[in-house]
Structure formats: structure tokens, C-alpha cells
Write a protein that holds these residues in place. Structure first.
Motif, PDB file in Angstrom:
ATOM      1  N   TYR A   1       0.807  -1.212   0.000  1.00  0.00           N
ATOM      2  CA  TYR A   1       0.000   0.000   0.000  1.00  0.00           C
ATOM      3  C   TYR A   1       0.844   1.268   0.000  1.00  0.00           C
ATOM      4  CZ  TYR A   1      -4.027  -2.956   0.350  1.00  0.00           C
ATOM      5  OH  TYR A   1      -4.979  -3.904   0.063  1.00  0.00           O
ATOM      6  N   VAL A   2       2.031   1.222   0.581  1.00  0.00           N
ATOM      7  CA  VAL A   2       2.931   2.374   0.459  1.00  0.00           C
ATOM      8  C   VAL A   2       3.318   2.568  -0.995  1.00  0.00           C
ATOM      9  CG1 VAL A   2       5.255   3.212   0.990  1.00  0.00           C
ATOM     10  CG2 VAL A   2       3.818   2.325   2.808  1.00  0.00           C
ATOM     11  N   ASN A   3       3.596   1.466  -1.678  1.00  0.00           N
ATOM     12  CA  ASN A   3       3.949   1.552  -3.097  1.00  0.00           C
ATOM     13  C   ASN A   3       2.792   2.050  -3.940  1.00  0.00           C
ATOM     14  OD1 ASN A   3       3.978  -0.354  -5.881  1.00  0.00           O
ATOM     15  ND2 ASN A   3       5.858   0.749  -5.444  1.00  0.00           N
ATOM     16  N   LEU A   4       1.588   1.558  -3.679  1.00  0.00           N
ATOM     17  CA  LEU A   4       0.423   1.975  -4.444  1.00  0.00           C
ATOM     18  C   LEU A   4       0.141   3.473  -4.279  1.00  0.00           C
ATOM     19  CD1 LEU A   4      -2.022  -1.015  -3.807  1.00  0.00           C
ATOM     20  CD2 LEU A   4      -0.903  -0.442  -5.947  1.00  0.00           C
ATOM     21  N   VAL A   5       0.235   3.959  -3.040  1.00  0.00           N
ATOM     22  CA  VAL A   5       0.025   5.384  -2.797  1.00  0.00           C
ATOM     23  C   VAL A   5       1.091   6.201  -3.528  1.00  0.00           C
ATOM     24  CG1 VAL A   5       0.028   7.204  -1.047  1.00  0.00           C
ATOM     25  CG2 VAL A   5      -1.140   5.051  -0.587  1.00  0.00           C
ATOM     26  N   GLY A   6       2.338   5.755  -3.449  1.00  0.00           N
ATOM     27  CA  GLY A   6       3.415   6.451  -4.133  1.00  0.00           C
ATOM     28  C   GLY A   6       3.219   6.501  -5.632  1.00  0.00           C
TER      29      GLY A   6
ATOM     30  N   THR B   1     -12.991  10.776  -2.992  1.00  0.00           N
ATOM     31  CA  THR B   1     -12.714  12.161  -3.381  1.00  0.00           C
ATOM     32  C   THR B   1     -11.598  12.742  -2.530  1.00  0.00           C
ATOM     33  OG1 THR B   1     -15.015  12.483  -4.088  1.00  0.00           O
ATOM     34  CG2 THR B   1     -13.715  14.463  -3.627  1.00  0.00           C
ATOM     35  N   ALA B   2     -11.642  12.478  -1.226  1.00  0.00           N
ATOM     36  CA  ALA B   2     -10.605  12.971  -0.317  1.00  0.00           C
ATOM     37  C   ALA B   2      -9.240  12.392  -0.670  1.00  0.00           C
ATOM     38  CB  ALA B   2     -10.963  12.631   1.125  1.00  0.00           C
ATOM     39  N   TYR B   3      -9.205  11.114  -1.045  1.00  0.00           N
ATOM     40  CA  TYR B   3      -7.928  10.486  -1.396  1.00  0.00           C
ATOM     41  C   TYR B   3      -7.317  11.134  -2.630  1.00  0.00           C
ATOM     42  CZ  TYR B   3      -4.456   7.122  -2.902  1.00  0.00           C
ATOM     43  OH  TYR B   3      -3.273   6.549  -3.313  1.00  0.00           O
ATOM     44  N   VAL B   4      -8.128  11.366  -3.659  1.00  0.00           N
ATOM     45  CA  VAL B   4      -7.620  11.982  -4.885  1.00  0.00           C
ATOM     46  C   VAL B   4      -7.096  13.382  -4.603  1.00  0.00           C
ATOM     47  CG1 VAL B   4      -8.236  12.793  -7.189  1.00  0.00           C
ATOM     48  CG2 VAL B   4      -9.108  10.601  -6.384  1.00  0.00           C
ATOM     49  N   ILE B   5      -7.835  14.141  -3.791  1.00  0.00           N
ATOM     50  CA  ILE B   5      -7.396  15.497  -3.443  1.00  0.00           C
ATOM     51  C   ILE B   5      -6.069  15.450  -2.689  1.00  0.00           C
ATOM     52  CG2 ILE B   5      -7.945  17.528  -2.039  1.00  0.00           C
ATOM     53  CD1 ILE B   5     -10.900  17.027  -2.724  1.00  0.00           C
ATOM     54  N   LEU B   6      -5.928  14.485  -1.772  1.00  0.00           N
ATOM     55  CA  LEU B   6      -4.696  14.361  -0.991  1.00  0.00           C
ATOM     56  C   LEU B   6      -3.504  14.040  -1.883  1.00  0.00           C
ATOM     57  CD1 LEU B   6      -3.255  14.243   1.748  1.00  0.00           C
ATOM     58  CD2 LEU B   6      -3.871  11.812   1.871  1.00  0.00           C
ATOM     59  N   THR B   7      -3.670  13.098  -2.811  1.00  0.00           N
ATOM     60  CA  THR B   7      -2.547  12.741  -3.700  1.00  0.00           C
ATOM     61  C   THR B   7      -2.157  13.923  -4.581  1.00  0.00           C
ATOM     62  OG1 THR B   7      -4.100  11.812  -5.330  1.00  0.00           O
ATOM     63  CG2 THR B   7      -3.110  10.281  -3.758  1.00  0.00           C
ATOM     64  N   ALA B   8      -3.148  14.691  -5.042  1.00  0.00           N
ATOM     65  CA  ALA B   8      -2.843  15.870  -5.860  1.00  0.00           C
ATOM     66  C   ALA B   8      -2.117  16.933  -5.036  1.00  0.00           C
ATOM     67  CB  ALA B   8      -4.128  16.447  -6.448  1.00  0.00           C
ATOM     68  N   PHE B   9      -2.536  17.089  -3.775  1.00  0.00           N
ATOM     69  CA  PHE B   9      -1.911  18.080  -2.894  1.00  0.00           C
ATOM     70  C   PHE B   9      -0.446  17.731  -2.623  1.00  0.00           C
ATOM     71  CE2 PHE B   9      -0.974  19.585   1.485  1.00  0.00           C
ATOM     72  CZ  PHE B   9      -1.077  20.954   1.246  1.00  0.00           C
ATOM     73  N   ILE B  10      -0.177  16.447  -2.356  1.00  0.00           N
ATOM     74  CA  ILE B  10       1.206  16.009  -2.115  1.00  0.00           C
ATOM     75  C   ILE B  10       2.042  16.185  -3.378  1.00  0.00           C
ATOM     76  CG2 ILE B  10       2.684  14.040  -1.522  1.00  0.00           C
ATOM     77  CD1 ILE B  10       0.396  12.987   0.206  1.00  0.00           C
ATOM     78  N   ALA B  11       1.451  15.876  -4.534  1.00  0.00           N
ATOM     79  CA  ALA B  11       2.162  16.047  -5.808  1.00  0.00           C
ATOM     80  C   ALA B  11       2.542  17.507  -6.032  1.00  0.00           C
ATOM     81  CB  ALA B  11       1.294  15.547  -6.960  1.00  0.00           C
ATOM     82  N   MET B  12       1.680  18.427  -5.609  1.00  0.00           N
ATOM     83  CA  MET B  12       1.979  19.847  -5.760  1.00  0.00           C
ATOM     84  C   MET B  12       3.084  20.300  -4.811  1.00  0.00           C
ATOM     85  SD  MET B  12      -1.803  21.497  -6.155  1.00  0.00           S
ATOM     86  CE  MET B  12      -2.871  21.060  -7.517  1.00  0.00           C
ATOM     87  N   ILE B  13       3.094  19.723  -3.616  1.00  0.00           N
ATOM     88  CA  ILE B  13       4.127  20.094  -2.639  1.00  0.00           C
ATOM     89  C   ILE B  13       5.482  19.556  -3.059  1.00  0.00           C
ATOM     90  CG2 ILE B  13       4.908  19.782  -0.253  1.00  0.00           C
ATOM     91  CD1 ILE B  13       2.017  19.674   0.589  1.00  0.00           C
ATOM     92  N   PHE B  14       5.501  18.335  -3.591  1.00  0.00           N
ATOM     93  CA  PHE B  14       6.746  17.683  -3.988  1.00  0.00           C
ATOM     94  C   PHE B  14       6.731  17.386  -5.486  1.00  0.00           C
ATOM     95  CE2 PHE B  14       5.871  16.278   0.404  1.00  0.00           C
ATOM     96  CZ  PHE B  14       6.960  16.852   1.034  1.00  0.00           C
ATOM     97  N   PRO B  15       6.982  18.393  -6.326  1.00  0.00           N
ATOM     98  CA  PRO B  15       6.942  18.162  -7.775  1.00  0.00           C
ATOM     99  C   PRO B  15       8.035  17.232  -8.271  1.00  0.00           C
ATOM    100  CG  PRO B  15       7.784  20.354  -7.284  1.00  0.00           C
ATOM    101  CD  PRO B  15       7.279  19.786  -5.996  1.00  0.00           C
ATOM    102  N   PHE B  16       9.032  16.945  -7.412  1.00  0.00           N
ATOM    103  CA  PHE B  16      10.078  15.995  -7.786  1.00  0.00           C
ATOM    104  C   PHE B  16       9.783  14.613  -7.217  1.00  0.00           C
ATOM    105  CE2 PHE B  16      11.285  16.607  -3.458  1.00  0.00           C
ATOM    106  CZ  PHE B  16      11.218  17.968  -3.228  1.00  0.00           C
ATOM    107  N   PHE B  17       8.493  14.352  -6.919  1.00  0.00           N
ATOM    108  CA  PHE B  17       8.130  13.116  -6.233  1.00  0.00           C
ATOM    109  C   PHE B  17       8.408  11.883  -7.068  1.00  0.00           C
ATOM    110  CE2 PHE B  17       6.218  11.526  -2.470  1.00  0.00           C
ATOM    111  CZ  PHE B  17       5.645  10.320  -2.818  1.00  0.00           C
TER     112      PHE B  17
END
Length: 486
Positions: free
Chosen positions: A130-135, A394-410
Motif C-alpha cells: 500500500y505504500v507503493n500503491l500510494v506512491g 474524493t478525499a484520497y484523490v485530493i490528498l494525492t494531488a496536494f502532495i504532488a503539488m508540494i513535492f513536484p520531484f516526487f
């Protein structure tokens, strides 16, 4: 142990059956375990696999080939392909336990590990998966936005020349991608996802073929000459000795990440009809999926290297190794974005299923979690909406987008996650479960060579993870936010 496990699964099946009946789905056909009737075939499973495997990793293979060279690069691509297919066949036999044909179904990768290995290994599997899937879902948000930006930049280069600074922010495109995923995330489960995977698979073929075609055209250009070598980038000419080592490690990580799909294989297998046996169909689907992707990987990697040589860009479509024809570059990047829209769903559905199943067990009487309401759609069967599913996904998608914005080199983190998860999910657990299921004797010849394969892949994974960490550190030193570039 087998009898106890069978009783638990029978109890779970009975509970699921009653639960479905209580919800009152008069139009739904139920399978032999009380769940919605599975309709998947070898074609749909192959499409799911191709969608899961061919992702952002394919476009970096030319760079990986440039670091490793013709000999080691080609050998690594073939080796990872063979290992992935072999372990996927072992995993396919574990979908039902204790017998791969007549045993009780296990619906997720974690269920498979719990049924065959149990204990702490089950918890470690869940953590790794699940860590891999979230990443991956966060990484796909970034990668899709990069492809969308590439369309804008391609038009800018065509209009103003190749030397112009055509930088563009990724953030608006991440928001667009997230809005699309919020809608698609309301698809209840994998069983309703076949059409999306088929579309995404077609897109993956399209942009891979475009990349191959552009590479061929570049190789065939009159006067085209680039430097390629048997061992890749040359020490003292292209890189220093230390850079050669680190880049070699990173290239292994890129290839490992490109082939990782075992973390969703069981979920894909759970979509198949029970006749013919799921394990036999899944093995054929895995062969088709891995063989197809391997051909494209070899073409993209080798032809990309032939086109750009030791100066191959990190991504030969979004990295602007090609500028013209600009409309074809635009189309290829649109295909990448559409493919990643589907791939995001393939990788996030197991997360959705896990959380929703846990919440259902923790709060079995909650109407907010359990109740589904039928919405009549003209000329189509009713759509069942669940408010918990709507809010949580919906909350999960928003969270992943928010993290992607914070860490654009993710993407560097995703490369690290891919390297770290390749051994446990693709190699270690399938081999250990096969040993347990087939009751292979300790220190027998088969046991020894399976262990050698597992430990060899562990060493490669460690090397790739170290290379990814070094690459991440180097990128952090040179990273500049968009507003500092102007």
C-alpha cells in the motif's frame, strides 16, 4: 490450519452473501462466493496488465540503456521480463488456496499472503504494497501533468523556436487530472473498470509506437550520427567514475519500476470468471501482457538509445529529444496523459477496496458506509451510489494531488518506492508462497535455486534503491521552484 482457514472464508462468504441480499440488489447476479458475478476474460486481464505495466517507466528506458550500454541494458530488460513473468505465474496459483484450482478465493494480495504465510509476513506485505500503491498514484499525478505541460511547451517551441525558454507550471494540470480522477474514482471496483483499461492500453500502444517511429525516423535521418557503446556512457568523456556507478544503479531502479505490476495482479485475477480456472487464464494473460510490454520496452529502449546515443534524455517524449512534427509530439503526450488516467485507477482501486472493506468490518451497522442508492440511468442499468465511497475516494484523490503539488520531484520518491518494492512484492512473496503451497522440501535443488533467485533480486533492489536515493539528493540540490526560474 487449512480447515480453519476454509471455515473463516466460508463465514466471510456467507456474511458477504447476506450483506448483498440485505442491500437489495435485485438486478445483480451473484458469484459462487456471494459477490457480484465476475465477467473478466483473458483479454480484459491482459489489458489490465498492459495498463499497469506500461506507464511512465517506458519513456525513461532509452536513458537507462544509455547508462548500461547495449550489452548490459538489453540483458537487464530481458532478465527483468523473465523474472516478472515467472513470479507472476507463481502468484497466479496462489489466488485460490490451498489448491490453485478448487481452493477458496483470496481477493487481494494481502489475503493471499495471509492464507499462505500468515503472521508478520502478512503485515509486511500490506505495508510494502500500500505504500507503493500510494506512491505510484502520486507519481502518476505528476507524470500526467508533465505530459500535459509538454503539449503546451511543444506548441511554444514550434511557434517561437527551440532555444526559447518555454517553461510552464504543472499545478493547473495537476488540478485538471485530479478532477478527472474524482469522477472516475466513483467506479465501484475492478469489475467495472475493464473499458477504462482497454482505452488506456490502446493509448499505451499509441504513444509507444509514436516513440518508436520517431526514433526510427531520427536514426534514418541523413547525416545522423550519435555515439553509442557496448557499456554505455563513457567514464572521462560523458561522466565521472562516481557518476557512472550511481547512474548504473539508477538505471536498474528505472527498469525494476517499469516492470512492477505484481501489487495489483491478484486484484486483476479476481475479475476473472471461474471457468476456465482463474490461474490458467491469468498465466496466459500474464504471458501476453509481459511479452507485449517487453517487446515495446526493447523497441523504446534500444531505438531510443540508437536515436540519441549516450546523450539520451530522461524522457524521450516529454524531455524534448524530439521537437517536430510538433502535432505528433502533442498527440503522443495526450496519449500518455489518457493512459495514466486509466493506470491511476488500476493502482488506486486496491487502496479503495482495502479501506472500504476495513470500515465495513469496523462499523457494520453504519448506514453511511453500507447503504447504496440506485440511480436510474436511461437506456442503462442503475448506478449504485454510496456516500462513504463518494467522500473517501474524493478525499484520497485530493490528498494525492496536494502532495504532488508540494513535492513536484516526487517521481524520484516513486523510483525509490519501485526499487524497494520490486523484491518483496514481485519476487520474495511469490517465491515463499510457492514453496509453502507446493510443500517444496528445504535444501532440495528447486528450493536452493528459488532462494538464489530471491537473494539475487534482493541485492539488485538494494543497489537500485541506493542509486535512487543518491539521484534524489542530487535533484534536491539543483531543484528550483517555477517562480524562481523567471
Amino acid at each position: 490450519m487449512a480447515i480453519e482457514l476454509q471455515r473463516k472464508n466460508e463465514s466471510s462468504m456467507e456474511h458477504t452473501h447476506h450483506e448483498v441480499m440485505e442491500k437489495g440488489y435485485p438486478g445483480k447476479n451473484l458469484d459462487d462466493d456471494g459477490r457480484e458475478n465476475r465477467t473478466g476474460t483473458m483479454i480484459t486481464a491482459s489489458a489490465h496488465i498492459i495498463t499497469a505495466v506500461i506507464g511512465s517507466g517506458v519513456l525513461s528506458l532509452a536513458w537507462a540503456m544509455a547508462q548500461l550500454g547495449w550489452v548490459a541494458g538489453s540483458a537487464c530488460l530481458l532478465a527483468f521480463s523473465g523474472i516478472t513473468y515467472f513470479t507472476s505465474t507463481l502468484l497466479a496459483d496462489c489466488y485460490r488456496s490451498p489448491d490453485p484450482i478448487t481452493g477458496t478465493r483470496n481477493y487481494t494480495y494481502m489475503d493471499v499472503v495471509r492464507a499462505n504465510l500468515g503472521g508478520m509476513k502478512f503485515k509486511l506485505c500490506g505495508l510494502a504494497q500500500y505504500v507503493n500503491l500510494v506512491g505510484v498514484t502520486i507519481g502518476y499525478t505528476i507524470t500526467a501533468s508533465i505530459s500535459m505541460v509538454a503539449v503546451k511547451r511543444s506548441n511554444c517551441f514550434h511557434k517561437n523556436g527551440h532555444e526559447v525558454d518555454c517553461y510552464a507550471a504543472n499545478y493547473p494540470f495537476m488540478i485538471i487530472f485530479a478532477c478527472i480522477q474524482i469522477l472516475l474514482s466513483q467506479i465501484p471496483n475492478f469489475h467495472n473498470l475493464s473499458w477504462l483499461s482497454l482505452v488506456a492500453a490502446v493509448m499505451s500502444f499509441a504513444y509507444s509506437l509514436i516513440g518508436v517511429g520517431l526514433s526510427l525516423a531520427k536514426v534514418a535521418e541523413k547525416g545522423h550520427h550519435v555515439r553509442t557503446t557496448l557499456t554505455g556512457v563513457t567514464i572521462g568523456i560523458d561522466v565521472t567514475g562516481a557518476m557512472k556507478v550511481w547512474r548504473t544503479f539508477q538505471a536498474l531502479g528505472n527498469i525494476a519500476f517499469a516492470y512492477a505490476f505484481s501489487n495489483v495482479l491478484i486484484e486483476i485475477q479476481d475479475t476473472l470468471k471461474s471457468c476456465p480456472p482463474e490461474s490458467k487464464v491469468m498465466k496466459k494473460a500474464s504471458l501476453i501482457g509481459v511479452l507485449t510490454t517487453s517487446i515495446f520496452y526493447m523497441l523504446c529502449g534500444c531505438l531510443g538509445y540508437a536515436a540519441f546515443g549516450n546523450d539520451a534524455p530522461g524522457n524521450f517524449l516529454t524531455g524534448f529529444g524530439f521537437y517536430e512534427p510538433f502535432w505528433l509530439i502533442d498527440f503522443a503526450n495526450i496519449c500518455i496523459a489518457i493512459h495514466l488516467i486509466g493506470a491511476y485507477q488500476v493502482f488506486c482501486q486496491p487502496i479503495f477496496g482495502f479501506v472500504e472493506d476495513r470500515c465495513t468490518r469496523l462499523w457494520p451497522e453504519s448506514g453511511f458506509i453500507k447503504n447504496e442508492y440506485a440511480i436510474k440511468i436511461p437506456f442503462h442499468k442503475p448506478y449504485y451510489i454510496n456516500f462513504f465511497r463518494l467522500v473517501w475516494r474524493t478525499a484520497y484523490v485530493i490528498l494525492t494531488a496536494f502532495i504532488a503539488m508540494i513535492f513536484p520531484f516526487f517521481n524520484d520518491f516513486v523510483g525509490l518506492l519501485g526499487a524497494a518494492s520490486f523484491w518483496p512484492l514481485t519476487v520474495y512473496f511469490p517465491i515463499e508462497m510457492h514453496i509453502a503451497q507446493a510443500k517444496i522440501k528445504k535444501y532440495s535443488s528447486r528450493w536452493i535455486w528459488l532462494k538464489i533467485l530471491s537473494w539475487s533480486c534482493l541485492i539488485v533492489t538494494i543497489i537500485a534503491a541506493v542509486g535512487s536515493i543518491q539521484g534524489l539528493a542530487a535533484d534536491l540540490k539543483t531543484y528550483k521552484p517555477f517562480n524562481e526560474r523567471h
